[in-house]
Design an enzyme around this catalytic site. Structure first.
Site, PDB file in Angstrom:
ATOM      1  N   THR A  15      -6.594 -73.227  65.607  1.00 45.78           N
ATOM      2  CA  THR A  15      -7.712 -72.492  65.014  1.00 45.78           C
ATOM      3  C   THR A  15      -9.071 -72.988  65.483  1.00 45.78           C
ATOM      4  O   THR A  15      -9.999 -72.203  65.670  1.00 45.78           O
ATOM      5  CB  THR A  15      -7.650 -72.636  63.479  1.00 45.78           C
ATOM      6  N   ASP A  59      -0.617 -72.156  69.644  1.00 44.86           N
ATOM      7  CA  ASP A  59      -0.542 -72.467  68.216  1.00 44.86           C
ATOM      8  C   ASP A  59       0.357 -73.698  68.107  1.00 44.86           C
ATOM      9  O   ASP A  59       1.365 -73.793  68.811  1.00 44.86           O
ATOM     10  CB  ASP A  59       0.093 -71.270  67.492  1.00 44.86           C
ATOM     11  N   SER A  60       0.021 -74.627  67.238  1.00 47.07           N
ATOM     12  CA  SER A  60       0.785 -75.878  67.214  1.00 47.07           C
ATOM     13  C   SER A  60       2.224 -75.672  66.743  1.00 47.07           C
ATOM     14  O   SER A  60       3.061 -76.547  66.910  1.00 47.07           O
ATOM     15  CB  SER A  60       0.084 -76.933  66.376  1.00 47.07           C
ATOM     16  N   SER A  61       2.535 -74.507  66.181  1.00 50.00           N
ATOM     17  CA  SER A  61       3.929 -74.210  65.808  1.00 50.00           C
ATOM     18  C   SER A  61       4.801 -74.089  67.056  1.00 50.00           C
ATOM     19  O   SER A  61       6.025 -74.182  66.966  1.00 50.00           O
ATOM     20  CB  SER A  61       4.010 -72.900  65.026  1.00 50.00           C
ATOM     21  N   THR A 279      12.569 -91.240  52.321  1.00 50.01           N
ATOM     22  CA  THR A 279      12.475 -90.617  50.994  1.00 50.01           C
ATOM     23  C   THR A 279      11.803 -89.234  51.044  1.00 50.01           C
ATOM     24  O   THR A 279      10.902 -89.003  51.854  1.00 50.01           O
ATOM     25  CB  THR A 279      11.733 -91.511  49.988  1.00 50.01           C
ATOM     26  N   GLN A 280      12.245 -88.352  50.145  1.00 51.05           N
ATOM     27  CA  GLN A 280      11.600 -87.033  50.006  1.00 51.05           C
ATOM     28  C   GLN A 280      10.253 -87.153  49.290  1.00 51.05           C
ATOM     29  O   GLN A 280       9.459 -86.225  49.308  1.00 51.05           O
ATOM     30  CB  GLN A 280      12.485 -86.097  49.170  1.00 51.05           C
TER      31      GLN A 280
HETATM   32  N1  ASP Z   1      -1.487 -72.261  63.001  1.00 46.29           N
HETATM   33  C1  ASP Z   1      -2.565 -73.117  63.466  1.00 46.29           C
HETATM   34  C2  ASP Z   1      -1.943 -74.201  64.333  1.00 46.29           C
HETATM   35  O1  ASP Z   1      -1.412 -75.160  63.836  1.00 46.29           O
HETATM   36  C3  ASP Z   1      -3.321 -73.688  62.327  1.00 46.29           C
HETATM   37  C4  ASP Z   1      -4.454 -74.593  62.739  1.00 46.29           C
HETATM   38  O2  ASP Z   1      -4.945 -74.540  63.849  1.00 46.29           O
HETATM   39  O3  ASP Z   1      -4.893 -75.390  61.927  1.00 46.29           O
HETATM   40  O4  ASP Z   1      -1.994 -74.081  65.541  1.00 46.29           O
END
Ligand code: ASP
Length: 343
Positions: A15, A59-61, A279-280
């Site tokens: 972002t 995107d970091s995902s 641990t959770q």
């Molecule tokens: N979905 C975005 C990412 O992790 C959120 C961010 O940039 O904070 O790439």
């Protein structure tokens, strides 16, 4: 020649590097090579800023170990030329990415600061400017001509944390991260307040930077829940080529005492799979043997993750698996603090 610190800003996506197209209302990527011109505040900082951007910001995902290696190589290839590094990534997986980078460098003597933002840099109410400007200031900070921070940190909303201690806790608040088991390294107020007593302090004789980029991701996180079934655990330990399990247990590291459960875990360990007890709970530590429900885990050779976060345990597992260690050494290294990730 100037005496100003040289800072390398590496943009990978997220972002922070977006601007709103006010005609369409959509977020679009920003040309990062122009960041210094676009944000006048950066020109007033007492440092020289160079930028490198991923060819295609992500995107970091979508991060994976190949991107971790790309980030780490960019740092390693520029290590001698720069005094500090600021890495911009999306916040969603920033704790995972920055934890991995922390393990990949031994004897780090320079600051590597991760940051990002909840709102795009072009948004009126953005948190991006403060996060970016202060991260660059921290990466530039020196005392007696030495960087003050010599480790991998994560800066968000007025606090620098040890990266491998962090967890993302909010998709809404600007205060998106926390570090439950270790205090902030730096607090930003009117002044930058460095908590020097708790910063990593590599030995003063200059030890050479060691960069290890072999990461193995044949691992899984197994989160326990009341009612988990034998067929689920059996299916997980039967994953072909599986090398490591992060077992998220209850409280101080407790798990069911049922025979089928313990037998399956023991079978996995006998097959050479490394299992770490984490641990959770968001704060506190595993104490194996404290309750009856964890004595058997200790007996069958499960590794004690102590107060490590799940994010950091995943990164440490990927890193140690890449070192091809004998079983006992793997356990010893996992239970030892390598980069300040456990107490
Ligand atoms: N979905 C975005 C990412 O992790 C959120 C961010 O940039 O904070 O790439």
């Amino acid at each position: 020649m100037t005496n100003k610190p040289d800072i390398l800003l590496i943009y990978t996506g997220g972002t922070i590097g977006m601007v709103k197209d006010y005609k369409t209302n959509a977020l679009k990527a920003f040309d990062f090579s122009q960041i210094v011109e676009k944000i006048p505040e950066l020109q007033q900082l007492n440092c020289n800023i160079s930028t490198i951007s991923f060819k295609e910001p992500i995107d970091s995902s979508n991060m994976d170990i190949n991107y971790y290696i790309e980030i780490a190589e960019t740092i390693a290839n520029n290590y001698e030329k720069f005094d500090g590094f600021v890495i911009l990534t999306g916040s969603d997986t920033m704790s995972y990415i920055s934890s991995a980078i922390s393990f990949m460098f031994e004897n780090l003597q320079k600051p590597v600061i991760f940051t990002g933002s909840q709102l795009p840099i072009g948004d009126f109410r953005t948190d991006a400017k403060e996060n970016l400007v202060t991260s660059i200031e921290i990466a530039s900070a020196k005392e007696n001509n030495e960087p003050i921070v010599k480790e991998v940190g994560l800066y968000f909303e007025y606090k620098l944390y040890r990266a491998n201690r962090t967890t993302k806790i909010s998709a809404e608040q600007f205060e998106a991260f926390t570090s439950m088991n270790y205090p902030p390294l730096v607090k930003s107020g009117v002044h930058l307040n460095f908590n020097k007593m708790i910063l990593l302090n590599p030995t003063s004789e200059k030890q050479e930077l060691i960069f290890r980029k072999n990461l193995v991701n044949d691992i899984v996180v197994l989160k326990l829940f009341p009612g988990i079934t034998e067929k689920v655990v059996k299916a997980i330990i039967s994953i072909p080529n599986l090398k490591g399990i992060i077992l998220e247990t209850y409280g101080t590291g407790n798990a069911p005492t049922k025979n089928w459960f313990l037998h399956l875990l023991e079978e996995a360990i006998n097959k050479g799979i490394h299992i770490v007890n984490v641990t959770q709970c968001t704060g506190g530590s595993v104490l194996m043997g404290h309750y009856e429900t964890s004595i058997n885990l200790k007996r069958i050779g499960i590794i004690n993750g102590k107060d490590i976060t799940t994010e950091s345990a995943i990164a440490k597992m990927m890193y140690l698996l890449g070192q091809n260690l004998p079983k006992d050494d793997f356990k010893t290294y996992f239970e030892t603090s390598l980069r300040g990730e456990i107490n």
